[in-house]
Structure formats: structure tokens, C-alpha cells
Design an enzyme around this catalytic site. Structure first.
Site, PDB file in Angstrom:
ATOM      1  N   GLY A  63      -7.630  68.928  -9.994  1.00 43.72           N
ATOM      2  CA  GLY A  63      -6.656  69.858 -10.556  1.00 43.72           C
ATOM      3  C   GLY A  63      -5.711  69.171 -11.524  1.00 43.72           C
ATOM      4  O   GLY A  63      -5.797  67.962 -11.755  1.00 43.72           O
ATOM      5  N   GLU A  64      -4.802  69.964 -12.079  1.00 44.61           N
ATOM      6  CA  GLU A  64      -3.847  69.462 -13.053  1.00 44.61           C
ATOM      7  C   GLU A  64      -2.838  68.528 -12.381  1.00 44.61           C
ATOM      8  O   GLU A  64      -2.583  68.632 -11.177  1.00 44.61           O
ATOM      9  CB  GLU A  64      -3.101  70.627 -13.705  1.00 44.61           C
ATOM     10  N   GLY A  66       0.623  67.040 -11.029  1.00 43.59           N
ATOM     11  CA  GLY A  66       1.844  67.658 -10.534  1.00 43.59           C
ATOM     12  C   GLY A  66       1.642  68.865  -9.653  1.00 43.59           C
ATOM     13  O   GLY A  66       2.582  69.621  -9.404  1.00 43.59           O
ATOM     14  N   THR A  67       0.416  69.080  -9.138  1.00 49.84           N
ATOM     15  CA  THR A  67       0.163  70.245  -8.298  1.00 49.84           C
ATOM     16  C   THR A  67       0.135  69.918  -6.807  1.00 49.84           C
ATOM     17  O   THR A  67      -0.175  70.783  -5.994  1.00 49.84           O
ATOM     18  CB  THR A  67      -1.164  70.921  -8.700  1.00 49.84           C
ATOM     19  N   GLY A  68       0.432  68.658  -6.428  1.00 49.96           N
ATOM     20  CA  GLY A  68       0.591  68.328  -5.014  1.00 49.96           C
ATOM     21  C   GLY A  68      -0.550  67.558  -4.391  1.00 49.96           C
ATOM     22  O   GLY A  68      -0.663  67.509  -3.158  1.00 49.96           O
ATOM     23  N   LYS A  69      -1.391  66.912  -5.185  1.00 53.42           N
ATOM     24  CA  LYS A  69      -2.538  66.186  -4.622  1.00 53.42           C
ATOM     25  C   LYS A  69      -2.087  65.001  -3.767  1.00 53.42           C
ATOM     26  O   LYS A  69      -2.583  64.786  -2.663  1.00 53.42           O
ATOM     27  CB  LYS A  69      -3.452  65.715  -5.764  1.00 53.42           C
ATOM     28  N   SER A  70      -1.149  64.205  -4.278  1.00 54.90           N
ATOM     29  CA  SER A  70      -0.648  63.054  -3.521  1.00 54.90           C
ATOM     30  C   SER A  70       0.055  63.491  -2.239  1.00 54.90           C
ATOM     31  O   SER A  70      -0.100  62.871  -1.185  1.00 54.90           O
ATOM     32  CB  SER A  70       0.308  62.233  -4.401  1.00 54.90           C
ATOM     33  N   SER A 519      -6.584  80.774 -31.102  1.00 58.75           N
ATOM     34  CA  SER A 519      -5.453  81.693 -31.159  1.00 58.75           C
ATOM     35  C   SER A 519      -4.925  81.897 -32.568  1.00 58.75           C
ATOM     36  O   SER A 519      -4.049  82.733 -32.783  1.00 58.75           O
ATOM     37  CB  SER A 519      -4.317  81.196 -30.251  1.00 58.75           C
ATOM     38  N   LYS A 562       5.311  80.183 -27.831  1.00 53.98           N
ATOM     39  CA  LYS A 562       5.044  80.502 -29.238  1.00 53.98           C
ATOM     40  C   LYS A 562       6.132  81.418 -29.793  1.00 53.98           C
ATOM     41  O   LYS A 562       6.621  81.217 -30.924  1.00 53.98           O
ATOM     42  CB  LYS A 562       3.670  81.166 -29.372  1.00 53.98           C
TER      43      LYS A 562
END
Length: 632
Positions: A63-64, A66-70, A519, A562
Site C-alpha cells: 500500500g501507499e 503512511g497507511t499504518g504498515k509499520s 486529465s 486543482k
């Protein structure tokens, strides 16, 4: 308090935000003791971690950042039992000193064993002292009985020689003192070892180099053995983020350790004397929690991933969660957790927490969702706390959070602000009047920073006899280039003539940062149609949207940043896809500065963006008759 649909009309515009819990400050919010209960929004991953801890399974978290893996890895270590923890000792091998012996004992017994051996060794060392004292005494007696300078010097020489011999003399019992490799005595939870970025020696263990390898001066081999992180994680958790950055050889060794649950320690450098030493296999019965981004999967050793998949779980970490009252309560808990974890910042008032939740909504990227990139959100919490401390406040208030969001802007946002300011000064970004073939597109750099992207187009006779081309300049990614090519399908359909006689040049002005994604499709189409028809484009309008070959305006990402970039550039009107209408989160003061017009088809874009004229109405009539989606 009952749950209801949270997307109230005023919630995106600075009104009161319901949080699902009554409190005045986060002091009143109870923070769970266990780490696993502090994980926010990753319910599936939490269930997997609980199951994996009970069954001792390996886990791959993708995952990205800062999503809580550690945090999940640390939480797993808390769930593991401590009764089975062991100490690991290394003993000298009398038969082959380059192959030290390994022994495991229950936790806390290792220290006692080493202490017993040391006491025995100390008693043997006392023999040296007694022997030295006896020799010194006899030399003194001999010198006193027949004193002369020669005898004195001879006696002094004998004493010095004796000291040197005794200091280098090893008695058998002193050599046998073992070394405690892994000490788990007194641990309240199972080991958690973060091996992210570790080199081979640190991960797999090493044997120190011995510069004195002969003459009785060398250090015994077993004393030079150093445990690796895989051994320190025995009966615990080994966490490795960005696991694909490990070399293939290290991944193979890691796989061997996982399979055998033991791995010998040897010197990692072939030029070191430690390369001659290889211990018996050292226990390393750890649970691997590997982590990484999506590209990690392709770069991992196939056998290592197969081992995790076959004997464990793979989990994709979510980046957003639904914007419900329950999840808002979790974000309130998150703020309280961050304050407690930091220990240096004051608690937050309700108004301040509301601003944090609003920022979570904005970073969620779409209506009805909250971001789960909580590390970045925690950065705002700490920055706001630091500001409150500097001001001498007892609690963090709303104004401190707003100031923190301005002060703690990411580099991409700072670059975007500089970009807009610089381009306005040199009139690269224009916000007044009308120009043929020039349009203000919108793009995102990083994840949350928008920029105004001027695009120009001109039409020239084809340089090729076979067919015309669309020539694009600017630092574009492959998807963006393909999107520009797709614009030609719509132009051919409405134009009703062969446009192969023309070369269409499209320039993305000064795109120092690469533009990826499609976009800018409607911006390119507007610029090209404007230059083909000779109709000016309003420069106080900016736009973003993907374009299908059928003329549909499709959704894009990053709608809010944007639009914020357009506001900062002084633009009055922004065109966005209709499907992104509910993804916009602006404060009330910003919303008053801009008109946001959602559209569904390219003809709607042109009706807004092109300067009014009879030619414009004729053009719209031709396009609407050509597009299969249009109906009066």
C-alpha cells in the site's frame, strides 16, 4: 448519537462538522492500550494480523506510505506470547575453533550461564595474580640478598617478562566463557525488529575481523560472532519495509531462514578473517511482516513471495475509508493518540479536531471518504501542537491547525505556489481577455498540490504528404501523450473533413514537472478546436477533465487541489467533470472566490470556454449534431 449521511450541504463550506462524539478537548478521549486497537480504518488488515499472530503466519502488506504498515507489524509483536522466548548463546568449539557451537535456553537463563562461566574464569585469573606476586616476591628477596645494579636490572627484566607472559597466557577454563548472542530476559512483549534497509551483515549476522590471528593474541572466534536481525527477531516479528530493495541474494538467504527457522552466522566479507568462521545454525523462528508499494510485488524474489503467499497472507492497505460517524469518531481517537504518542504537545479542542477531520475529507480525494494516509495527517497534528506550545496555549485551537497547514506545506505545494507566482509575474499564466489556441489547464504535482498548466495549440500545413500529425512538446508521460492523440478522433468527427492536411502543434508551457494522466484532454481539445476555428478562449477560465472519443467528459483525480490552484492564480471560473462535483472540498472563503461549473460533454466545455460569437454558435451546432451522445 445515531448515524446518518454525513455529507451535509454546509460541511464542505466551513460549517459545524458532526464528529459522532461529545467532547471539549481530546483529554476526554480514551486511547486504547493495545496498538492493534489504535489502527484506524484498516479493519481487514487488523483481522489478518490477529489471525497471523495466532497461527504464526507471514504477512505481506502492500500500500501507499503512511497507511499504518509499520504500526501493524508492531501490533503483531504485542499479540505474540512471551512464554516461549529464548536466549541464544554461542560457545567455543574445542575441536574446531572456527565452528562455534550454538545453544538455546529459556529467557533469563542465558545471563546466569554466562555469569557462572565468568566466575570460574575469574577464579582462574586469580591464579595468575598469585603466581605473579610469588615471582615478584622471590625476585625481591634474591636482589636484597645480593644487591647490585646488575642483579637489580636482571630482577626488573624477569618481572616485566613474567607480566607479559601471564597477560597473554590463556588457561583452558577462561577460553570457555560463552557469549550471549540474544538476550530476551525481562521482555514484556515479543521482539519487534525493524530491518528496513539493513545490509547483509546486519540482517543475517556477521563475524568481526580479527587483526591478531596468531601468537596467542587473537580473539576467540565465538567472541567475534555478532547476531543478525533475523536472530534478534527469534520468536518475534521481523519487519522489512520496501523489501524489494534487498538484493536477490539477501532475499534468497531470508527465504532459507524462513524455511529452516535457523541460519548459521558467518563473516560477510571475503577479505576478513571472519569469513573463516561459520557457526552452527542459529535459531531464527520469526514471523516476517514485509511491506512495500505496488511495484514491490514485481521486484520481489518469486520464491520469497510464493513462500509468504503459500504460508501466510497478502493484504492491500486502503488509502481511504467511508466518511461515516463511526469513522469520524476514529479520527478523533487518532488525534488523541498522536498527542499522547508525541508527549510534547497539548491536547486539541473540538474546533481544532474538526479542522483535522476536514483536512482528512479534503485529502480523501472524493466525496464521502476520509484519507487513511494518517502519517501525513499526524504531521499536521504535531505542527499545530508546536505552534500552540510556541504561543503558550493550554490547548490547540482551530487557528493553530489552519496555521500549521499553511506552515507545513509539502515541497510539491511550495513548488506549486512558486510556479503560479512566477508564471503570473511573467504573464505565462493569463487570467484576463481571450486568446485563440491558448487555454488554462489544471494538473497535480505530488499528491495534493495543484498547478495551472497553460496549453497552446497552432495549426500548420502538413509537412508530410501522407498524413498530418499531432506534435506535442512538454514533459509528458505516456498516458498524457495518448490522451492528446485521442483528441483527434473528436475533431475528425465534427469537422467533417480530412484534417490530415494539417500538422497540429500542442505545447504544454514550461512543464518542469512531468505531467501524467489524461486529465488535460478537454484542455487540449479546446485549444485545438479554438485554433482550427479561429475562436478565442476566455483566459479567466481553467479546466480539467478526461475526454472519451465519444465526447464524454470523464472523472479525474485531485479536483480540490486543482481548483485551489486556479483560485490562487486569480482565475474566476473552473470547469470540472460532472462526476467530480461531489469531490470538491473548499472552505467558505475560498468557495466564494470561484465559480465551479460541472459538465458532461465537450460541447458544454466549449460553450463556457469560448468567447461568444456567431462562429461559436455555428461550431456548437456542428459538434452537437456530430456527437452520438448529444440530445436536445
Amino acid at each position: 448519537m445515531g448515524e446518518r449521511e454525513p455529507s451535509l450541504p454546509d460541511e464542505g463550506m466551513g460549517g459545524t462538522l458532526e464528529l459522532g462524539v461529545d467532547f471539549e478537548t481530546t483529554e476526554e478521549i480514551k486511547v486504547p492500550e493495545r496498538l492493534i486497537d489504535q489502527v484506524i480504518g484498516q479493519e481487514h488488515a487488523v483481522e489478518v494480523i490477529k489471525t497471523a499472530a495466532g497461527q504464526r503466519r507471514h504477512v505481506l502488506l502492500i500500500g501507499e506510505p503512511g497507511t499504518g504498515k509499520s504500526m501493524l507489524g508492531q501490533a503483531m509483536a504485542e499479540l505474540l506470547p512471551t512464554e516461549s522466548l529464548e536466549d541464544i548463546l554461542v560457545f567455543p568449539n574445542p575441536e574446531d575453533e572456527n565452528m562455534p557451537k550454538i545453544k538455546t535456553v529459556p529467557a533469563c537463563q542465558g545471563k546466569r550461564i554466562v555469569q557462572k562461566y565468568r566466575e570460574r574464569a575469574k577464579s582462574q585469573e586469580n591464579i595468575k595474580s598469585y603466581l605473579l606476586m610469588a615471582i615478584v616476591f622471590m625476585v625481591m628477596i634474591a636482589v636484597m640478598m645480593q644487591y647490585s645494579t646488575t642483579n637489580f636490572l636482571m630482577g626488573l627484566f624477569v618481572i616485566i617478562l613474567t607480566i607479559m607472559v601471564l597477560s597473554n597466557m590463556r588457561l583452558k577454563t577462561s577460553v570457555l566463557v560463552p557469549k550471549l548472542l540474544v538476550d530476551n530476559c525481562g521482555r514484556g512483549k515479543a521482539p519487534f525488529v525493524d530491518a528496513t534497509g539493513a545490509h547483509a551483515g546486519a540482517l543475517l549476522g556477521d563475524v568481526r575481523h580479527d587483526p591478531f590471528q596468531s601468537g596467542g593474541l587473537g580473539t576467540p572466534a565465538h567472541e567475534r560472532v555478532e547476531p543478525g536481525m533475523i536472530h534478534r527477531a527469534h520468536k518475534g516479528v521481523l519487519f522489512i519495509d520496501e523489501i524489494a530493495t534487498l538484493t536477490l541474494k539477501m532475499q534468497q538467504n531470508l527465504l532459507t531462514a524462513m524455511q529452516e527457522k535457523k541460519f548459521p552466522i558467518t563473516g560477510q566479507s571475503e577479505l576478513s578473517s571472519g569469513a573463516m568462521v561459520r557457526t552452527e545454525p542459529v535459531p531464527c523462528d520469526f514471523i516476517l511482516v514485509a511491506a512495500g508499494n505496488l511495484d514491490t510485488v514485481d521486484k520481489m524474489h518469486p520464491a520469497l513471495r510464493s513462500r509468504i503467499r503459500g504460508y501466510g497472507y497478502e493484504v492491500y492497505m486502503r488509502t481511504t475509508m467511508p466518511d461515516t460517524m463511526e469513522n469520524r469518531r476514529k479520527l478523533v481517537q487518532f488525534v488523541a493518540q498522536e498527542v499522547k504518542r508525541d508527549g510534547k504537545i497539548p491536547h486539541f479542542t473540538r474546533d481544532a479536531v474538526e479542522e483535522i477531520v476536514r483536512e482528512a475529507q479534503r485529502r480523501g480525494g472524493r466525496k464521502g471518504h476520509l484519507t487513511l494516509r494518517l502519517r501525513d495527517l499526524g504531521g499536521i497534528v504535531r505542527a499545530a501542537g508546536d505552534i500552540a506550545v510556541k504561543k503558550g496555549k493550554k490547548y490547540v485551537e482551530r487557528e493553530d491547525v489552519l496555521e500549521a497547514m499553511e506552515m507545513a506545506k509539502p515541497l510539491e505545494k511550495q513548488l506549486a505556489d512558486w510556479y503560479i507566482e512566477n508564471k503570473k509575474e511573467y504573464q505565462v499564466i493569463k487570467t484576463e481577455g481571450g486568446e485563440i489556441g491558448r487555454v488554462n489547464g489544471l494538473a497535480v504535482i505530488g499528491e495534493q498540490s495543484g498547478i495551472v498548466l497553460p496549453i497552446e495549440a497552432i495549426v500548420a500545413p502538413s509537412a508530410s504528404r501522407e498524413e498530418g500529425r499531432i506534435i506535442v512538446t512538454g514533459k509528458l508521460g505516456e498516458i498524457a501523450k495518448e490522451a492528446v492523440q485521442n483528441v483527434s478522433a473528436i475533431i475528425k468527427r465534427y469537422k467533417g473533413e480530412d484534417i490530415s492536411r494539417y500538422d497540429i502543434h500542442v505545447q504544454f508551457l514550461q512543464t518542469y514537472e512531468g505531467v501524467e494522466g489524461d486529465s488535460a484532454s478537454i484542455s487540449v481539445a479546446t485549444a485545438v478546436i479554438s485554433t482550427l476555428e479561429g475562436i478565442p478562449i476566455r483566459q479567466d477560465v481553467a479546466m480539467t477533465g478526461s475526454l472519451s472519443v465519444r465526447g464524454e467528459v470523464l472523472p479525474i483525480g485531485g479536483a480540490t487541489p486543482k481548483i485551489e490552484a486556479a483560485i490562487e492564480a486569480g482565475i474566476k471560473t473552473v470547469i470540472i467533470p460532472k462526476s467530480n462535483e461531489r469531490d470538491v472540498f473548499l472552505s467558505r472563503d475560498r468557495a466564494e472566490k470561484i465559480e465551479i461549473i460541472p459538465v458532461e460533454r465537450i460541447d458544454e466545455v466549449l460553450e463556457i470556454a469560448l468567447v461568444d460569437s456567431p462562429k461559436k454558435q455555428q461550431l456548437l451546432g456542428r459538434i452537437r449534431s456530430a456527437l452520438p451522445l448529444w440530445s436536445p
